[in-house]
Design a protein around this motif. Structure first.
Motif, PDB file in Angstrom:
ATOM      1  N   SER A 123       0.819  -1.223   0.000  1.00 23.69           N
ATOM      2  CA  SER A 123       0.000   0.000   0.000  1.00 23.69           C
ATOM      3  C   SER A 123       0.848   1.265   0.000  1.00 23.69           C
ATOM      4  O   SER A 123       0.512   2.241  -0.674  1.00 23.69           O
ATOM      5  CB  SER A 123      -0.932   0.017   1.210  1.00 23.69           C
ATOM      6  OG  SER A 123      -1.845  -1.043   1.129  1.00 23.69           O
ATOM      7  N   THR A 124       1.920   1.243   0.740  1.00 21.41           N
ATOM      8  CA  THR A 124       2.765   2.432   0.873  1.00 21.41           C
ATOM      9  C   THR A 124       3.651   2.660  -0.342  1.00 21.41           C
ATOM     10  O   THR A 124       3.783   3.789  -0.817  1.00 21.41           O
ATOM     11  CB  THR A 124       3.647   2.313   2.129  1.00 21.41           C
ATOM     12  OG1 THR A 124       2.804   2.144   3.258  1.00 21.41           O
ATOM     13  CG2 THR A 124       4.504   3.552   2.309  1.00 21.41           C
ATOM     14  N   TRP A 125       4.267   1.604  -0.867  1.00 19.51           N
ATOM     15  CA  TRP A 125       5.325   1.782  -1.855  1.00 19.51           C
ATOM     16  C   TRP A 125       4.956   1.366  -3.277  1.00 19.51           C
ATOM     17  O   TRP A 125       5.377   2.001  -4.233  1.00 19.51           O
ATOM     18  CB  TRP A 125       6.570   1.021  -1.426  1.00 19.51           C
ATOM     19  CG  TRP A 125       7.029   1.441  -0.082  1.00 19.51           C
ATOM     20  CD1 TRP A 125       6.947   0.725   1.077  1.00 19.51           C
ATOM     21  CD2 TRP A 125       7.608   2.693   0.267  1.00 19.51           C
ATOM     22  NE1 TRP A 125       7.448   1.456   2.120  1.00 19.51           N
ATOM     23  CE2 TRP A 125       7.865   2.669   1.648  1.00 19.51           C
ATOM     24  CE3 TRP A 125       7.945   3.842  -0.456  1.00 19.51           C
ATOM     25  CZ2 TRP A 125       8.439   3.735   2.325  1.00 19.51           C
ATOM     26  CZ3 TRP A 125       8.523   4.907   0.206  1.00 19.51           C
ATOM     27  CH2 TRP A 125       8.754   4.854   1.581  1.00 19.51           C
ATOM     28  N   ILE A 126       4.206   0.315  -3.438  1.00 15.66           N
ATOM     29  CA  ILE A 126       3.973  -0.239  -4.780  1.00 15.66           C
ATOM     30  C   ILE A 126       2.674   0.277  -5.400  1.00 15.66           C
ATOM     31  O   ILE A 126       2.628   0.602  -6.588  1.00 15.66           O
ATOM     32  CB  ILE A 126       3.951  -1.781  -4.740  1.00 15.66           C
ATOM     33  CG1 ILE A 126       5.230  -2.335  -4.102  1.00 15.66           C
ATOM     34  CG2 ILE A 126       3.727  -2.357  -6.129  1.00 15.66           C
ATOM     35  CD1 ILE A 126       6.512  -1.981  -4.815  1.00 15.66           C
ATOM     36  N   LYS A 127       1.644   0.373  -4.603  1.00 16.88           N
ATOM     37  CA  LYS A 127       0.330   0.762  -5.126  1.00 16.88           C
ATOM     38  C   LYS A 127       0.342   2.133  -5.789  1.00 16.88           C
ATOM     39  O   LYS A 127      -0.422   2.389  -6.710  1.00 16.88           O
ATOM     40  CB  LYS A 127      -0.694   0.724  -3.983  1.00 16.88           C
ATOM     41  CG  LYS A 127      -2.114   0.808  -4.425  1.00 16.88           C
ATOM     42  CD  LYS A 127      -3.036   0.617  -3.239  1.00 16.88           C
ATOM     43  CE  LYS A 127      -4.469   0.639  -3.686  1.00 16.88           C
ATOM     44  NZ  LYS A 127      -5.375   0.418  -2.559  1.00 16.88           N
ATOM     45  N   SER A 128       1.228   3.004  -5.360  1.00 17.49           N
ATOM     46  CA  SER A 128       1.267   4.364  -5.907  1.00 17.49           C
ATOM     47  C   SER A 128       1.986   4.448  -7.261  1.00 17.49           C
ATOM     48  O   SER A 128       1.923   5.479  -7.924  1.00 17.49           O
ATOM     49  CB  SER A 128       1.944   5.305  -4.912  1.00 17.49           C
ATOM     50  OG  SER A 128       3.297   4.938  -4.725  1.00 17.49           O
ATOM     51  N   LEU A 129       2.672   3.388  -7.677  1.00 20.84           N
ATOM     52  CA  LEU A 129       3.363   3.391  -8.966  1.00 20.84           C
ATOM     53  C   LEU A 129       2.355   3.255 -10.090  1.00 20.84           C
ATOM     54  O   LEU A 129       1.406   2.483  -9.984  1.00 20.84           O
ATOM     55  CB  LEU A 129       4.370   2.241  -9.041  1.00 20.84           C
ATOM     56  CG  LEU A 129       5.403   2.165  -7.922  1.00 20.84           C
ATOM     57  CD1 LEU A 129       6.281   0.929  -8.108  1.00 20.84           C
ATOM     58  CD2 LEU A 129       6.242   3.417  -7.888  1.00 20.84           C
ATOM     59  N   ARG A 130       2.567   3.985 -11.158  1.00 18.42           N
ATOM     60  CA  ARG A 130       1.642   3.953 -12.303  1.00 18.42           C
ATOM     61  C   ARG A 130       2.425   3.688 -13.584  1.00 18.42           C
ATOM     62  O   ARG A 130       3.448   4.317 -13.830  1.00 18.42           O
ATOM     63  CB  ARG A 130       0.922   5.296 -12.458  1.00 18.42           C
ATOM     64  CG  ARG A 130       0.104   5.706 -11.271  1.00 18.42           C
ATOM     65  CD  ARG A 130      -1.213   4.948 -11.236  1.00 18.42           C
ATOM     66  NE  ARG A 130      -1.979   5.323 -10.067  1.00 18.42           N
ATOM     67  CZ  ARG A 130      -2.252   4.517  -9.064  1.00 18.42           C
ATOM     68  NH1 ARG A 130      -1.811   3.294  -9.053  1.00 18.42           N
ATOM     69  NH2 ARG A 130      -2.965   4.927  -8.037  1.00 18.42           N
ATOM     70  N   PHE A 131       1.918   2.762 -14.383  1.00 17.71           N
ATOM     71  CA  PHE A 131       2.515   2.535 -15.693  1.00 17.71           C
ATOM     72  C   PHE A 131       2.265   3.769 -16.552  1.00 17.71           C
ATOM     73  O   PHE A 131       1.149   4.264 -16.628  1.00 17.71           O
ATOM     74  CB  PHE A 131       1.910   1.302 -16.365  1.00 17.71           C
ATOM     75  CG  PHE A 131       2.326   1.159 -17.797  1.00 17.71           C
ATOM     76  CD1 PHE A 131       3.600   0.732 -18.119  1.00 17.71           C
ATOM     77  CD2 PHE A 131       1.451   1.484 -18.813  1.00 17.71           C
ATOM     78  CE1 PHE A 131       4.000   0.609 -19.445  1.00 17.71           C
ATOM     79  CE2 PHE A 131       1.831   1.366 -20.137  1.00 17.71           C
ATOM     80  CZ  PHE A 131       3.106   0.930 -20.453  1.00 17.71           C
TER      81      PHE A 131
END
Length: 87
Positions: free
Chosen positions: A45-53
């Motif tokens: 939730s903190t680190w990966i979910k915020s990444l966008r292709f």
């Protein structure tokens, strides 16, 4: 691979990939689903979910990152895992 693209409103994290003729959005969604299953929920939730292709260009998979802090943390802790999931 220590580069960050700053000519975009948010930092971009480029990941090298093998040339392929597939839907890169679907590849990213599959990678995210695999990561969600394998990474502890708070970290995801903190680190990966915020990444966008964002795009795939010249055999690099560009991810939009919310800020420099997230960029550095993901690069330091999850870069190899991300490359593995999209390769």
């Amino acid at each position: 691979m220590d580069k960050c693209v700053w000519n975009h409103p948010s930092p971009l994290l480029p990941l090298p990939i093998m040339p392929m003729s597939i839907d890169h959005h679907k590849l990213w969604q599959k990678a995210i689903a695999q990561l969600e299953d394998s990474v502890e929920s708070p970290f995801f939730s903190t680190w990966i979910k915020s990444l966008r292709f964002l795009r795939c260009q010249n055999n690099e998979f560009f991810l939009e990152v919310p800020n420099r802090f997230v960029y550095e943390w993901v690069k330091e802790n999850y870069l190899e895992v991300l490359i593995e999931k999209i390769s």
